[in-house]
Design an enzyme around this catalytic site. Structure first.
Site, short mmCIF file in Angstrom:
data_model
loop_
_atom_site.label_atom_id
_atom_site.label_comp_id
_atom_site.label_asym_id
_atom_site.label_seq_id
_atom_site.Cartn_x
_atom_site.Cartn_y
_atom_site.Cartn_z
N SER A 1 -3.28 -0.81 124.80
CA SER A 1 -1.87 -1.15 124.98
C SER A 1 -1.30 -0.79 126.36
O SER A 1 -0.26 -1.30 126.73
CB SER A 1 -1.04 -0.45 123.91
OG SER A 1 -1.12 0.94 124.07
N HIS B 1 -2.70 -5.26 118.83
CA HIS B 1 -2.12 -5.93 120.00
C HIS B 1 -2.84 -7.23 120.35
O HIS B 1 -2.48 -7.90 121.31
CB HIS B 1 -2.16 -5.02 121.24
CG HIS B 1 -1.08 -3.99 121.26
ND1 HIS B 1 0.24 -4.29 121.56
CD2 HIS B 1 -1.10 -2.66 121.01
CE1 HIS B 1 0.97 -3.19 121.50
NE2 HIS B 1 0.18 -2.19 121.17
N LYS C 1 3.76 -6.48 114.66
CA LYS C 1 3.81 -6.90 116.07
C LYS C 1 3.90 -8.43 116.12
O LYS C 1 4.91 -8.98 115.71
CB LYS C 1 2.61 -6.32 116.82
CG LYS C 1 2.76 -4.79 116.96
CD LYS C 1 1.72 -4.12 117.82
CE LYS C 1 2.05 -2.65 118.00
NZ LYS C 1 1.02 -1.75 117.49
C1 LIG Z 1 0.98 -0.44 116.75
C2 LIG Z 1 -0.42 -0.02 116.50
C3 LIG Z 1 -0.80 0.59 115.31
C4 LIG Z 1 0.21 0.98 114.26
O1 LIG Z 1 0.66 -0.15 113.57
P1 LIG Z 1 1.87 0.01 112.54
O2 LIG Z 1 1.70 -1.14 111.61
O3 LIG Z 1 3.13 -0.05 113.35
O4 LIG Z 1 1.70 1.32 111.87
C5 LIG Z 1 -2.12 0.89 115.11
N1 LIG Z 1 -3.06 0.60 116.05
C6 LIG Z 1 -2.73 0.02 117.22
C7 LIG Z 1 -3.79 -0.28 118.23
C8 LIG Z 1 -1.39 -0.31 117.49
O5 LIG Z 1 -1.07 -0.85 118.65
#
Ligand SMILES: *Cc1c(COP(=O)(O)O)cnc(C)c1O
Length: 396
Positions: free
Chosen positions: A183, A211, A242
């Site tokens: 990220s 992502h 996301k």
């Molecule tokens: C955002 C994210 C998570 C967490 O996801 P949520 O559904 O918001 O708990 C886990 N792993 C990665 C790589 C992320 O970017």
């Protein structure tokens, strides 16, 4: 009794503030979108949401969510295996598997839970988890909850991964675990090489597509599409929070027996409430949209290419990316904060990141592109970057 810890917390909080690491929350008073209204009444262009496909305020998803309130109610008041499973939960699990070309899927309240609950039911002290150094916090926590031997390899470094695989040969099972897109840089690991090494050293492969799902690959199927390795990854975890609508919810999808065992033993699944029907129904609608058109992915890819190319032309130092994350390198921590603040004055909302979120001396502004952005939004951001860049001596 509270007094003692109160003093301690007050001191620690003051230290966090002094170090400049105190996190403030900016209050938004509109739906999440390309253009948002903040508490001061101002409208700004949003370049820091994970709203990659612009679905957070999508009318079709809102409609599907509202419909489910009437047909399936508001809450489930139960975990899945007692009385928290509706027809739509099963349907969404099928949709996720069809999208990724996997065998079965299990839903969680969040991907944090999916990652937290994936290792402990499958691996014991006899096994090895070989994890990328930049993997998400939820993977790190999930690994901590499991007794398997831990190996950490340098970010996306295949020579180091191979070393660790060799060291782990005496263990019963091995699994390589990686984020699909990291990220902070927006880079993807070389998944084709990871799969090759997994075959050579007899290891499973797990990818967290948070992502990358919806974003990378021509049709947004994630890194297994980008590297043409569909069916060769054993476990995929991901989020509905996301690109896939931005509400909440996570999943693990992959081999049938693995998913079956998670339903029996995964603690965040067994001991936490079932996803709410409105989110589940909107999720189904979202995958229907994904399977009929690639319009949103196409627009996101066009926007990303356009933004990256213009920013490079102008002279910004941009990290190479394969995702919708564009890291504008400024290196200096204070500069990254000043730059972000000035951009907000210009109506562009972005976040500057610095140590310890990124390595020391590698401060940056992270720009996240979206299919919700129109060309005029991108142009406005590019001119604001140019103006502030000249003002702060980043550009000549
Ligand atoms: C955002 C994210 C998570 C967490 O996801 P949520 O559904 O918001 O708990 C886990 N792993 C990665 C790589 C992320 O970017």
């Amino acid at each position: 009794m509270y007094g003692k810890i109160k003093d301690h917390l007050t001191r620690e909080l003051a230290e966090i503030k002094e170090a400049g690491l105190y996190k403030e929350e900016r209050i938004i008073v509109s739906p999440q979108n390309a253009e948002i209204r903040i508490e001061t009444g101002e409208s700004v262009l949003n370049f820091c949401a994970n709203n990659y496909l612009g679905l957070s305020a999508n009318p079709e998803l809102i409609k599907a969510a509202k419909e489910a309130l009437d047909t399936h109610g508001y809450g489930m008041s139960s975990v899945r295996f007692i009385c928290g499973t509706q027809d739509i939960h099963k349907k969404l699990e099928r949709k996720v598997a069809d999208f990724f070309g996997t065998e079965d899927t299990i839903l969680y309240a969040a991907c944090f839970d999916a990652n937290g609950g994936v290792f402990e039911p499958l691996f014991t002290a006899d096994d090895a988890i070989i994890s990328d150094a930049l993997n998400h916090a939820s993977i790190i926590d999930g690994v901590r909850l499991c007794k398997a031997q831990r190996y950490r390899y340098k970010n996306a470094d295949m020579a180091d991964l191979e070393e660790k695989l060799k060291e782990a040969q005496s263990q019963r099972f091995r699994i390589i675990v990686t984020d699909g897109v990291f990220s902070m840089d927006g880079n993807t690991p070389p998944m084709d090489k990871i799969v090759e090494l997994a075959e050579k050293y007899d290891a499973l492969v797990m990818v967290d597509e948070c992502h990358s799902a919806g974003v990378v690959g021509k049709t947004g199927r994630g890194v297994t599409e980008l590297f043409d390795i569909r069916g060769k990854v054993d476990i995929i975890t991901g989020t509905l929070g996301k690109a896939f609508g931005g509400a909440i919810g996570g999943f693990t999808t992959g081999k049938k027996e693995i998913i079956e065992m998670l339903r029996q033993r995964s603690r965040p699944y067994l001991f936490s409430n079932s996803l709410l029907p409105s989110v589940v129904n909107a999720g189904i609608r979202m995958f229907d949209i994904m399977s009929t058109t690639t319009e949103l992915q196409d627009k996101l890819h066009r926007n990303t290419d356009y933004f990256m190319a213009r920013m490079k032309e102008i002279g910004f130092d941009i990290k190479p990316t394969q995702s919708a994350i564009c890291a504008v390198m400024l290196y200096d921590a204070k500069l990254s904060q000043d730059f972000a603040r000035r951009l907000l004055d210009e109506g562009i909302y972005v976040i500057g990141f610095y140590y310890p979120v990124v390595p020391k001396g590698e401060a940056r502004i992270r720009v996240q592109l979206s299919a919700a952005h129109e060309t005029e939004h991108l142009d406005k951001a590019i001119s604001a970057f140019t103006k502030v860049g000249k003002e702060l001596g980043v550009l000549e």
